[in-house]
Design a protein around this motif. Sequence first.
Motif, PDB file in Angstrom:
ATOM      1  N   LYS A  78      -3.912   4.623   4.357  1.00  0.00           N
ATOM      2  CA  LYS A  78      -3.645   5.979   3.861  1.00  0.00           C
ATOM      3  C   LYS A  78      -2.677   6.723   4.769  1.00  0.00           C
ATOM      4  N   MET A  79      -2.824   6.531   6.075  1.00  0.00           N
ATOM      5  CA  MET A  79      -1.943   7.222   7.012  1.00  0.00           C
ATOM      6  C   MET A  79      -0.501   6.728   6.874  1.00  0.00           C
ATOM      7  N   MET A  80      -0.335   5.409   6.766  1.00  0.00           N
ATOM      8  CA  MET A  80       1.016   4.853   6.654  1.00  0.00           C
ATOM      9  C   MET A  80       1.661   5.233   5.331  1.00  0.00           C
ATOM     10  N   ASN A  81       0.873   5.275   4.265  1.00  0.00           N
ATOM     11  CA  ASN A  81       1.429   5.713   2.976  1.00  0.00           C
ATOM     12  C   ASN A  81       1.812   7.189   3.024  1.00  0.00           C
ATOM     13  N   SER A  82       1.020   7.989   3.791  1.00  0.00           N
ATOM     14  CA  SER A  82       1.370   9.404   3.941  1.00  0.00           C
ATOM     15  C   SER A  82       2.677   9.560   4.709  1.00  0.00           C
ATOM     16  N   ILE A  83       2.836   8.721   5.744  1.00  0.00           N
ATOM     17  CA  ILE A  83       4.089   8.768   6.514  1.00  0.00           C
ATOM     18  C   ILE A  83       5.260   8.322   5.645  1.00  0.00           C
ATOM     19  N   TYR A  98       6.430 -11.650   0.062  1.00  0.00           N
ATOM     20  CA  TYR A  98       5.855 -11.424  -1.251  1.00  0.00           C
ATOM     21  C   TYR A  98       5.480  -9.954  -1.429  1.00  0.00           C
ATOM     22  N   GLY A  99       5.055  -9.305  -0.353  1.00  0.00           N
ATOM     23  CA  GLY A  99       4.715  -7.885  -0.444  1.00  0.00           C
ATOM     24  C   GLY A  99       5.928  -7.029  -0.759  1.00  0.00           C
ATOM     25  N   SER A 100       7.080  -7.419  -0.211  1.00  0.00           N
ATOM     26  CA  SER A 100       8.297  -6.650  -0.508  1.00  0.00           C
ATOM     27  C   SER A 100       8.645  -6.710  -1.993  1.00  0.00           C
ATOM     28  N   ARG A 101       8.376  -7.844  -2.626  1.00  0.00           N
ATOM     29  CA  ARG A 101       8.648  -7.967  -4.061  1.00  0.00           C
ATOM     30  C   ARG A 101       7.664  -7.121  -4.875  1.00  0.00           C
ATOM     31  N   LEU A 102       6.433  -7.018  -4.373  1.00  0.00           N
ATOM     32  CA  LEU A 102       5.467  -6.163  -5.060  1.00  0.00           C
ATOM     33  C   LEU A 102       5.885  -4.697  -4.944  1.00  0.00           C
ATOM     34  N   VAL A 103       6.463  -4.341  -3.803  1.00  0.00           N
ATOM     35  CA  VAL A 103       6.941  -2.965  -3.624  1.00  0.00           C
ATOM     36  C   VAL A 103       8.108  -2.684  -4.566  1.00  0.00           C
ATOM     37  N   MET A 104       9.003  -3.656  -4.688  1.00  0.00           N
ATOM     38  CA  MET A 104      10.213  -3.442  -5.504  1.00  0.00           C
ATOM     39  C   MET A 104       9.929  -3.465  -7.003  1.00  0.00           C
ATOM     40  N   ARG A 126       2.748   0.203  -2.476  1.00  0.00           N
ATOM     41  CA  ARG A 126       3.149   1.027  -1.345  1.00  0.00           C
ATOM     42  C   ARG A 126       3.273   0.161  -0.095  1.00  0.00           C
ATOM     43  N   GLY A 127       4.188   0.536   0.785  1.00  0.00           N
ATOM     44  CA  GLY A 127       4.416  -0.252   1.995  1.00  0.00           C
ATOM     45  C   GLY A 127       3.199  -0.317   2.901  1.00  0.00           C
ATOM     46  N   TRP A 132       1.110  -3.716   4.080  1.00  0.00           N
ATOM     47  CA  TRP A 132       0.848  -4.051   5.485  1.00  0.00           C
ATOM     48  C   TRP A 132      -0.651  -4.188   5.745  1.00  0.00           C
ATOM     49  N   SER A 133      -1.446  -3.284   5.203  1.00  0.00           N
ATOM     50  CA  SER A 133      -2.888  -3.311   5.429  1.00  0.00           C
ATOM     51  C   SER A 133      -3.527  -4.549   4.817  1.00  0.00           C
ATOM     52  N   VAL A 134      -3.120  -4.918   3.616  1.00  0.00           N
ATOM     53  CA  VAL A 134      -3.683  -6.104   2.968  1.00  0.00           C
ATOM     54  C   VAL A 134      -3.310  -7.365   3.742  1.00  0.00           C
TER      55      VAL A 134
END
Length: 511
Positions: free
Chosen positions: A57-62, A283-289, A294-295, A299-301
Motif C-alpha cells: 500500500k505504501m509503495m502504491n501510494s508513492i 512478467y510483472g512488468s507485462r501485467l503492469v502494462m 500496480r508496481g 514487487w510485494s507479490v
Amino acid sequence: MSKHRKEASTKKASNGSFRSLFMHADNADMFLMAVGLISAICDGLGTPPVMLVFTNKMMNSIGGSSSVSADVYTDKINKNAVRLCYLAVGKWVACFLEGYCWSRTSERQASRLRLTYLKAVLRQEVAYFDLNVTSTADIISGISSDSLIIQEFISEKVPTLVMNGATFVGSYIMSFVLLWRLAIVGFPFIILLVIPGLVFGRILMRLSREIREEYNKADTVAQQAFSSVRTVYSFVGEKKTIKDYSDALDGTVKLGLKQGLAKGLAIGSKGVTFAVWAFLCWYGSRLVMYHGARGGTVWSVGALITFGGLAFGSGMTNVKYLSDAMAASKRIREVIKRVPVIDSENMEGEILQEVWGEVEFKNVKFAYPSRPESMVFEDFNLKVPAGKTVALVGGSGSGKSTVIALLQRFYDPRGGEICVDGVRIDKLQLKWLRSQMGLVSQEPALFDTTIKENILFGKEDATMEEVTEAAKASNAHNFISQLPQAYDTQVLFPSFRINDSFVCISLLLCR
C-alpha cells in the motif's frame, strides 16, 4: 544374546510418535506451548506476509503520488507508517513470547524427563545392563544426548518449524489475494527455492552425524585416559595417549572440510532467488502494462513468493530434527515404560519380623544372561548357619562373587532355591531383603559430594550423632576429623584417597 542385540537395534532404528516428545508436559507446559504456538504463527505471519501488505500500500501510494493532492498523499503515507510501527511492536511481543515460552517449557520438560529416565535406569535389574548397555557412556548418552536432542527440538526447532510454515502459507495466500495472475506463474518456482536447501540440508545432516561419531571416538580415548590417569602415568603413556587422540581427530578434520564445502554450496545456491526475481519482474512488468497491475503490488507479490519458498525450504530441513527427536523419545520411553523382571520398586512380598541370618542354596543352577552357554553353577548347594562366619575360597571365575550377587537378587537362578531363614528370597520384598545386608566390594566407590552425604547413603534419615558413631565403629572418625572441613569435606576423585573401612561406615548405619 544375539537375539537381544537384534531386538535392541530394531527398536533403536524405529521412531516414536510426535506426541511422545511432550510426554512430560503438565498443564503449565500446555499453556506455555499454546502461547508459544500462537506467538510462532504470529511471528511467521508478521514477516513478510503482513509487512509486505502494508509495504504494498505504501509503495502504491508513492507511485500514485502525482494523481492526488499533497495532503491526501501525506495522510496515506502516515497511516501506513503507523501501521508498520504497530506491526513492529506486535512482532517484538510475538518473538519474545515465542522464545520465552518454548525455552521455558523445554527446560521444564527436559528436567522431568532426565529425572524420570534416571530413576527408570536405576530401577532396572543388573541383567538389563549386561544385555543392553555396553558401557556407562551409553547411560550417560541416554540421559544427556537424547534428552538434549528432545530439548533442542522443543525449544528451537518446533517454533522455527511453525514460524516457517506460517510464513509459507501466509505468503502464498497473500500473493494470491494481491495478484493471483503473478502468483500462479510464480508458484512453480518454489521447487527451485526448496530443492537446493533440502539436498544440501541432507548432506550437512549426514556430515554432522559422521563428525559427531568421529568426536565420540576421540572422547572415548580421552575418557579412558582420564579415568585411568595413574596407569597412564605409571607406564609413561602420555605421548601415546596424545597421539591416539590426535589420530582420532584426523577424521573430523577431513569431514570438516567437506562440511565447509557443502555449506558454501548451500549458501551459494540461494543465488537462484535472483533468477526467480528476474523472471517475476519481467512478467510483472507485462501485467503492469497490459492488465493494470500496480508496481508496488508486483514487487510485494514477488517478495512473498520468494520469501515463502525460502521459508518452506528452511522448514523442511527441520523435519530431520523431528525424526531424530522422535527416535530419541522412543529410546527413552522404552526404558521408562519397561518393568524389570527383578523390580526394586515392587513393594509386594513378605517381610520377616525377625531375621536370624541362616542362608541356604539348594541345587542352584545359574549362568549369566550375557553368557547363557557358560554355566557358573550346576546343582550348587551351600548352607551357612545363623551367626557363623564363612569364607568362600576359589580361583578367579569360580563363582565367589556370583554367590553374593544371587543372594542380593541381582540375578535370579535358572533353577533351585535360595533361602533366608527358610524362606525363598524371591518371596521376600526386595527392598527389605537388600536393606538387611551390607556389602563392601573389592573396589569401593564414593559419590562426588561430602563425606557426610556419602555416609548417609546407608541411612538417609540418620542424625549427625549416628553418622559419628558409625565412623567411630569403623575406625574412620579420627582421620575424618583431621580433614580441613571434617565431615563436610568434599570428596573429589582421584585426589581423595579412601580405604575399605570408610565404606563400612554407611553399612553400619543400616544396623
